[in-house]
Enzyme design. Structure first.
Site, short mmCIF file in Angstrom:
data_model
loop_
_atom_site.label_atom_id
_atom_site.label_comp_id
_atom_site.label_asym_id
_atom_site.label_seq_id
_atom_site.Cartn_x
_atom_site.Cartn_y
_atom_site.Cartn_z
N CYS A 186 -5.77 8.06 9.21
CA CYS A 186 -5.98 7.39 10.50
C CYS A 186 -5.76 8.38 11.63
O CYS A 186 -4.84 9.21 11.59
CB CYS A 186 -4.98 6.25 10.67
SG CYS A 186 -5.46 4.71 9.88
N LYS A 214 0.83 -1.22 0.00
CA LYS A 214 0.00 0.00 0.00
C LYS A 214 0.86 1.27 0.00
O LYS A 214 0.65 2.16 -0.81
CB LYS A 214 -0.90 0.00 1.25
CG LYS A 214 -1.56 1.35 1.52
CD LYS A 214 -2.45 1.32 2.72
CE LYS A 214 -1.77 1.60 4.03
NZ LYS A 214 -1.51 3.01 4.35
N ASN A 215 1.81 1.34 0.92
CA ASN A 215 2.54 2.59 1.08
C ASN A 215 3.54 2.85 -0.05
O ASN A 215 4.09 3.94 -0.16
CB ASN A 215 3.22 2.65 2.45
CG ASN A 215 2.17 2.82 3.56
OD1 ASN A 215 1.00 3.09 3.28
ND2 ASN A 215 2.58 2.63 4.81
N ARG A 227 -1.06 15.08 12.56
CA ARG A 227 -0.23 14.72 11.42
C ARG A 227 -0.09 15.96 10.52
O ARG A 227 -0.73 16.08 9.50
CB ARG A 227 -0.84 13.53 10.68
CG ARG A 227 -0.88 12.29 11.57
CD ARG A 227 -1.43 11.09 10.87
NE ARG A 227 -0.48 10.48 9.96
CZ ARG A 227 -0.78 9.45 9.17
NH1 ARG A 227 -1.98 8.95 9.17
NH2 ARG A 227 0.13 8.94 8.36
N ARG A 253 -8.60 -0.48 4.51
CA ARG A 253 -7.76 0.53 3.86
C ARG A 253 -6.39 -0.03 3.50
O ARG A 253 -5.73 0.50 2.60
CB ARG A 253 -7.58 1.74 4.78
CG ARG A 253 -8.89 2.50 4.97
CD ARG A 253 -8.70 3.80 5.69
NE ARG A 253 -7.48 4.43 5.27
CZ ARG A 253 -6.64 5.08 6.07
NH1 ARG A 253 -6.92 5.18 7.35
NH2 ARG A 253 -5.55 5.62 5.61
N ASP A 265 4.38 1.17 12.38
CA ASP A 265 3.25 0.42 11.82
C ASP A 265 3.20 -1.03 12.32
O ASP A 265 2.19 -1.71 12.13
CB ASP A 265 3.31 0.42 10.28
CG ASP A 265 3.03 1.81 9.71
OD1 ASP A 265 2.62 2.70 10.47
OD2 ASP A 265 3.26 2.00 8.49
C1 EPZ Z 1 3.94 7.14 6.42
O1 EPZ Z 1 3.10 8.21 6.87
C2 EPZ Z 1 3.05 5.93 6.33
N1 EPZ Z 1 1.99 6.18 5.39
C3 EPZ Z 1 2.49 5.57 7.71
O2 EPZ Z 1 1.78 4.36 7.58
C4 EPZ Z 1 3.64 5.38 8.69
O3 EPZ Z 1 3.13 5.15 9.98
C5 EPZ Z 1 4.55 6.61 8.70
O4 EPZ Z 1 5.00 6.90 7.34
C6 EPZ Z 1 5.80 6.42 9.56
O5 EPZ Z 1 6.53 5.32 9.11
C7 EPZ Z 1 2.19 6.11 4.09
O6 EPZ Z 1 3.27 5.83 3.61
C8 EPZ Z 1 1.01 6.29 3.20
P1 EPZ Z 1 5.80 10.73 8.24
P2 EPZ Z 1 3.57 9.71 6.79
O7 EPZ Z 1 5.60 11.98 7.47
O8 EPZ Z 1 4.35 9.91 5.54
C9 EPZ Z 1 5.91 14.18 11.59
C10 EPZ Z 1 -0.03 2.87 7.80
O9 EPZ Z 1 -0.51 2.31 8.82
N2 EPZ Z 1 5.64 15.13 10.49
O10 EPZ Z 1 7.05 9.95 8.01
O11 EPZ Z 1 2.40 10.55 7.02
C11 EPZ Z 1 4.69 13.29 11.87
O12 EPZ Z 1 3.76 13.93 12.70
C12 EPZ Z 1 0.36 4.34 7.84
O13 EPZ Z 1 0.12 2.29 6.72
C13 EPZ Z 1 5.65 16.49 10.74
O14 EPZ Z 1 5.86 16.94 11.87
O15 EPZ Z 1 4.54 9.78 8.04
C14 EPZ Z 1 5.34 12.07 12.47
O16 EPZ Z 1 5.56 12.28 13.84
C15 EPZ Z 1 -0.12 5.03 9.06
N3 EPZ Z 1 5.41 17.36 9.71
C16 EPZ Z 1 6.69 11.97 11.77
O17 EPZ Z 1 6.91 13.27 11.17
C17 EPZ Z 1 5.18 16.93 8.43
O18 EPZ Z 1 4.98 17.76 7.53
C18 EPZ Z 1 6.77 10.93 10.67
O19 EPZ Z 1 5.67 11.06 9.78
C19 EPZ Z 1 5.17 15.54 8.19
C20 EPZ Z 1 5.42 14.67 9.24
#
Ligand code: EPZ
Length: 417
Positions: A115, A21-22, A120, A396, A304
């Site tokens: 989610c 998915k990701n 986020r 999802r 995850d």
């Molecule tokens: C990806 O989300 C995955 N989703 C998530 O999987 C996964 O949990 C996450 O990476 C972490 O590995 C997809 O790939 C579609 P991040 P993403 O931006 O890209 C902070 C699942 O279950 N942050 O790496 O949204 C954020 O709050 C899903 O399949 C900011 O502060 O995650 C978090 O603490 C759920 N500002 C950290 O960075 C931003 O602009 C990492 O988030 C962006 C992120």
């Protein structure tokens, strides 16, 4: 819709792991950069993929399934806006921003949904795009972006965000000159996006390390890409079998991408053998507690996999401490597990799991994607019947959780109520 699980049966057999998915979500956004036909082989059929298809169709692309493959023709793209109702359906809708800007020089959308696992924000996405020259106005939840001419630049991410790295890579393909993304996320999904972009004729290097370099401005074309197996689906089935006991072989699962998860499962007492084609796990079903599990960006322990690993350890001998470092609200499955007799205490980012003698089936509610899958894994070990409600969260990300687990011998079925 709910799932009924009659626990207490061991899992055994072989499974082929679905496409990731990701990986596929940013790749679907990337398709629009080609202005041509892209074929995604073995594309998983999921709610989030359906949302991406709806977005692509709204933009004017022609999208059709051809058996397990998805064909996207973006030569007919006419729009650069995404309506709020589509943005709200998933977090990943935001990766369309970089791709639309690169293709159209403008974009109109709103803040994404996804989610409920904590705040986020998308500040890093927006700041990366601004560094490339995009002008972004934020007003009342909507984003109005213009970028008549994106220019390659040095982007330094303060956190190695997966989505922000992807958005920056997509926009950088449409920018003139070289973009260097520092402190980039190192996840396998970034490597797969690089691979897909290069298959379309782009020049991207460094994915998998913390510096990604994109030479922008190339003319891209269509391609055919085979989606790689989903490491989190593999982790889910490994943890489910670890907790319930049994012997499973997951074809397509890549041990290199799951090394930290496999090492924890081994520590807990599972026997694991991996080869180039997949992973076999054997478990007695009665595990031992392990050293503290701290989630962190790849290659650390994945957030995850936190919930499904917790499910595996609910009946273990001893006490295991979890520390969730990525998202502040990712223990929403805990109160549901407690209804099943799990002994867990949480405080802030820490959860302490003391192995219980027995879990009892109970009615529980899936609160998010991985938390929902973890409740199913807990139900497989529980005495009696577990009913998991609100399964749309699970759909999802898992294309056939019920079918897959039933093939491994679980007593699990879908109920319309
Ligand atoms: C990806 O989300 C995955 N989703 C998530 O999987 C996964 O949990 C996450 O990476 C972490 O590995 C997809 O790939 C579609 P991040 P993403 O931006 O890209 C902070 C699942 O279950 N942050 O790496 O949204 C954020 O709050 C899903 O399949 C900011 O502060 O995650 C978090 O603490 C759920 N500002 C950290 O960075 C931003 O602009 C990492 O988030 C962006 C992120």
């Amino acid at each position: 819709m709910s799932l009924m699980i009659e626990g207490g049966r061991r899992l055994s057999g072989d499974l082929t792991v679905q496409g990731a998915k990701n990986s596929v979500l940013p790749i679907l956004a990337a398709c629009i950069l080609s202005g041509d036909v892209c074929v995604l082989q073995r594309c998983p059929h999921l709610e989030d993929v359906d949302t991406s298809i709806d977005i692509l169709r709204h933009l004017g692309c022609a999208v059709r399934w051809n058996g397990p493959d998805l064909e996207v023709d973006s030569s007919t793209l006419t729009r650069w806006d995404i309506p709020d109702r589509l943005m709200r359906r998933m977090r990943s809708s935001v990766v369309f921003l970089g791709a639309i800007l690169a293709r159209c020089g403008q974009a109109e959308l709103s803040y994404p949904g996804g989610c409920a696992i904590g705040a986020r924000p998308i500040d890093l996405h927006l700041s990366a795009l601004r560094t490339l020259g995009a002008c972004i106005r934020e007003e009342g939840g909507s984003l109005d972006c213009t970028a008549p001419c994106l220019t390659g630049a040095e982007i330094v991410l303060s956190i190695p965000s997966v989505g922000a790295t992807e958005n920056a890579m997509l926009a950088a393909c449409g920018a003139e000159g070289v973009t260097v993304i520092s402190n980039a996320a190192r996840e396998p999904e970034i490597v797969e996006l690089q691979c897909f972009l290069n298959e379309m004729g782009a020049s991207v290097e460094g994915a998998g390390s913390s510096t990604v370099v994109v030479e922008g401005g190339r003319v891209l074309h269509g391609c055919s890409h085979r989606v790689r197996p989903d490491r989190m689906v593999a982790a889910t089935y490994l943890c489910a079998a670890a907790g319930a006991g049994g012997s499973v072989y997951l074809e397509g699962a890549d041990y290199r991408q799951l090394s930290v998860v496999l090492s924890v499962l081994q520590q807990a007492g599972c026997r694991i053998r991996s080869d180039e084609k997949g992973i076999r796990l054997r478990s007695s079903g009665r595990l031992s507690a392990v050293a503290p599990i701290r989630t962190s960006p790849y290659p650390g322990f994945p957030t995850d996999a936190q919930a499904v690993m917790m499910a595996a350890l609910l009946r273990s001998r001893g006490t295991t401490v979890f520390v969730e470092n990525l998202f502040e609200n990712r223990y929403r499955h805990v109160p549901q597990m407690q209804r099943m007799g799990a002994n867990i205490r949480t405080e802030g980012r820490v959860a302490v799991v003391c192995g219980a003698e027995e879990l009892r089936g109970a009615p529980v509610r899936a609160t998010d994607l991985r938390g929902g899958a973890a409740l199913v894994a807990a139900g497989l070990q529980a005495a009696g019947v577990t009913r998991v409600e609100e399964t749309h969260h699970i759909e999802r990300g898992y294309s056939d959780l019920v079918g897959d687990l039933a093939r491994l011998g679980a007593r699990i079925s879908r109920s319309e109520t």
